[in-house]
Design a protein around this motif. Sequence first.
Motif, PDB file in Angstrom:
ATOM      1  N   MET A  43      38.177  34.368  26.622  1.00 21.43           N
ATOM      2  CA  MET A  43      37.821  33.359  27.371  1.00 21.43           C
ATOM      3  C   MET A  43      36.332  33.386  27.801  1.00 21.43           C
ATOM      4  SD  MET A  43      37.861  31.954  31.328  1.00 21.43           S
ATOM      5  CE  MET A  43      39.472  31.451  31.350  1.00 21.43           C
ATOM      6  N   HIS A  44      35.795  32.569  27.411  1.00 21.15           N
ATOM      7  CA  HIS A  44      33.990  32.442  27.317  1.00 21.15           C
ATOM      8  C   HIS A  44      33.387  31.947  28.301  1.00 21.15           C
ATOM      9  CE1 HIS A  44      29.783  31.078  25.959  1.00 21.15           C
ATOM     10  NE2 HIS A  44      30.496  31.453  24.961  1.00 21.15           N
ATOM     11  N   THR A  45      32.298  32.609  28.507  1.00 24.81           N
ATOM     12  CA  THR A  45      32.247  31.834  30.057  1.00 24.81           C
ATOM     13  C   THR A  45      32.054  30.725  30.226  1.00 24.81           C
ATOM     14  OG1 THR A  45      29.866  32.439  29.022  1.00 24.81           O
ATOM     15  CG2 THR A  45      30.685  34.714  29.863  1.00 24.81           C
ATOM     16  N   LEU A  46      31.345  29.930  29.480  1.00 23.75           N
ATOM     17  CA  LEU A  46      31.657  28.791  29.610  1.00 23.75           C
ATOM     18  C   LEU A  46      32.635  27.631  30.245  1.00 23.75           C
ATOM     19  CD1 LEU A  46      29.848  27.046  26.021  1.00 23.75           C
ATOM     20  CD2 LEU A  46      28.703  26.873  28.394  1.00 23.75           C
ATOM     21  N   ASP A  47      34.087  28.449  30.125  1.00 20.11           N
ATOM     22  CA  ASP A  47      35.294  28.453  30.720  1.00 20.11           C
ATOM     23  C   ASP A  47      35.557  28.701  31.591  1.00 20.11           C
ATOM     24  OD1 ASP A  47      35.821  26.908  28.819  1.00 20.11           O
ATOM     25  OD2 ASP A  47      36.576  28.215  27.708  1.00 20.11           O
ATOM     26  N   TYR A  48      34.766  30.367  31.981  1.00 17.89           N
ATOM     27  CA  TYR A  48      35.069  30.910  33.570  1.00 17.89           C
ATOM     28  C   TYR A  48      33.883  30.294  34.462  1.00 17.89           C
ATOM     29  CZ  TYR A  48      34.727  34.306  36.509  1.00 17.89           C
ATOM     30  OH  TYR A  48      34.533  35.433  37.593  1.00 17.89           O
ATOM     31  N   CYS A  49      33.019  29.896  33.824  1.00 16.76           N
ATOM     32  CA  CYS A  49      32.086  29.102  34.707  1.00 16.76           C
ATOM     33  C   CYS A  49      32.473  28.072  35.264  1.00 16.76           C
ATOM     34  CB  CYS A  49      30.360  28.979  34.682  1.00 16.76           C
ATOM     35  SG  CYS A  49      30.841  27.951  33.752  1.00 16.76           S
ATOM     36  N   LYS A  50      33.137  26.985  35.149  1.00 19.21           N
ATOM     37  CA  LYS A  50      34.348  26.304  35.552  1.00 19.21           C
ATOM     38  C   LYS A  50      35.469  26.268  36.503  1.00 19.21           C
ATOM     39  CE  LYS A  50      34.223  23.629  31.426  1.00 19.21           C
ATOM     40  NZ  LYS A  50      34.305  22.161  29.849  1.00 19.21           N
TER      41      LYS A  50
ATOM     42  N   GLY B 130      39.502  30.299  42.617  1.00 15.55           N
ATOM     43  CA  GLY B 130      40.195  30.836  40.959  1.00 15.55           C
ATOM     44  C   GLY B 130      39.615  31.804  40.087  1.00 15.55           C
ATOM     45  N   ALA B 131      38.135  32.149  39.943  1.00 13.10           N
ATOM     46  CA  ALA B 131      37.763  33.104  39.114  1.00 13.10           C
ATOM     47  C   ALA B 131      38.214  34.968  39.749  1.00 13.10           C
ATOM     48  CB  ALA B 131      36.431  33.657  39.380  1.00 13.10           C
ATOM     49  N   THR B 132      38.322  34.961  41.021  1.00 11.92           N
ATOM     50  CA  THR B 132      39.033  36.098  41.565  1.00 11.92           C
ATOM     51  C   THR B 132      40.605  36.523  41.672  1.00 11.92           C
ATOM     52  OG1 THR B 132      37.777  35.917  43.742  1.00 11.92           O
ATOM     53  CG2 THR B 132      38.933  37.930  43.770  1.00 11.92           C
ATOM     54  N   LYS B 133      41.282  35.449  41.301  1.00 16.47           N
ATOM     55  CA  LYS B 133      42.633  35.046  40.812  1.00 16.47           C
ATOM     56  C   LYS B 133      42.219  36.013  39.608  1.00 16.47           C
ATOM     57  CE  LYS B 133      44.365  32.711  44.425  1.00 16.47           C
ATOM     58  NZ  LYS B 133      44.921  31.637  45.109  1.00 16.47           N
ATOM     59  N   LEU B 134      41.424  35.192  38.712  1.00 16.00           N
ATOM     60  CA  LEU B 134      41.657  35.586  36.851  1.00 16.00           C
ATOM     61  C   LEU B 134      41.745  36.758  36.538  1.00 16.00           C
ATOM     62  CD1 LEU B 134      41.846  34.460  34.676  1.00 16.00           C
ATOM     63  CD2 LEU B 134      39.995  34.182  34.402  1.00 16.00           C
ATOM     64  N   LEU B 135      40.903  37.298  37.763  1.00 19.03           N
ATOM     65  CA  LEU B 135      40.430  38.900  36.922  1.00 19.03           C
ATOM     66  C   LEU B 135      40.830  39.536  37.875  1.00 19.03           C
ATOM     67  CD1 LEU B 135      36.618  38.138  37.916  1.00 19.03           C
ATOM     68  CD2 LEU B 135      37.811  38.462  34.950  1.00 19.03           C
ATOM     69  N   LYS B 136      41.596  39.867  38.862  1.00 18.96           N
ATOM     70  CA  LYS B 136      42.089  40.561  40.086  1.00 18.96           C
ATOM     71  C   LYS B 136      43.022  41.411  39.154  1.00 18.96           C
ATOM     72  CE  LYS B 136      42.292  41.984  44.771  1.00 18.96           C
ATOM     73  NZ  LYS B 136      41.735  42.241  45.183  1.00 18.96           N
ATOM     74  N   GLY B 137      42.938  42.913  39.549  1.00 14.43           N
ATOM     75  CA  GLY B 137      44.012  43.493  38.330  1.00 14.43           C
ATOM     76  C   GLY B 137      43.854  44.052  37.366  1.00 14.43           C
ATOM     77  N   LYS B 138      43.053  43.075  36.442  1.00 14.38           N
ATOM     78  CA  LYS B 138      43.221  42.822  35.577  1.00 14.38           C
ATOM     79  C   LYS B 138      41.719  44.173  34.863  1.00 14.38           C
ATOM     80  CE  LYS B 138      45.107  39.158  34.691  1.00 14.38           C
ATOM     81  NZ  LYS B 138      45.057  37.751  34.805  1.00 14.38           N
ATOM     82  N   LYS B 139      41.964  44.685  33.410  1.00 14.20           N
ATOM     83  CA  LYS B 139      41.052  45.278  33.027  1.00 14.20           C
ATOM     84  C   LYS B 139      40.214  44.272  32.046  1.00 14.20           C
ATOM     85  CE  LYS B 139      43.339  50.112  32.623  1.00 14.20           C
ATOM     86  NZ  LYS B 139      43.885  50.912  32.125  1.00 14.20           N
ATOM     87  N   VAL B 140      39.071  44.537  32.271  1.00 12.65           N
ATOM     88  CA  VAL B 140      38.486  43.118  31.543  1.00 12.65           C
ATOM     89  C   VAL B 140      37.260  43.797  30.512  1.00 12.65           C
ATOM     90  CG1 VAL B 140      37.201  41.058  31.742  1.00 12.65           C
ATOM     91  CG2 VAL B 140      38.725  41.785  32.954  1.00 12.65           C
ATOM     92  N   VAL B 141      37.138  43.219  29.367  1.00 11.38           N
ATOM     93  CA  VAL B 141      36.304  43.713  28.230  1.00 11.38           C
ATOM     94  C   VAL B 141      35.265  42.730  27.908  1.00 11.38           C
ATOM     95  CG1 VAL B 141      35.892  43.903  25.805  1.00 11.38           C
ATOM     96  CG2 VAL B 141      37.914  44.598  26.783  1.00 11.38           C
TER      97      VAL B 141
END
Length: 50
Positions: free
Chosen positions: A1-8, A13-24
């Motif tokens: 996901m690009h940061t332009l989409d993430y910042c929307k 919603g952002a916390t739910k997307l990231l919670k419990g995931k490994k992120v690169v």
Amino acid sequence: MHTLDYCKLDEDGATKLLKGKKVVVVGFKKSAIDLAMECAKANQGGKQEK
């Protein structure tokens, strides 16, 4: 996901997307650093929720 989409996303919603995931995060400028910090915050620095 690009940061332009993430910042929307709203904060919940952002916390739910990231919670419990490994992120690169690919990048080195402000948006990449900000996103890395939000990933760490969402996952409490690697602490597992009970």
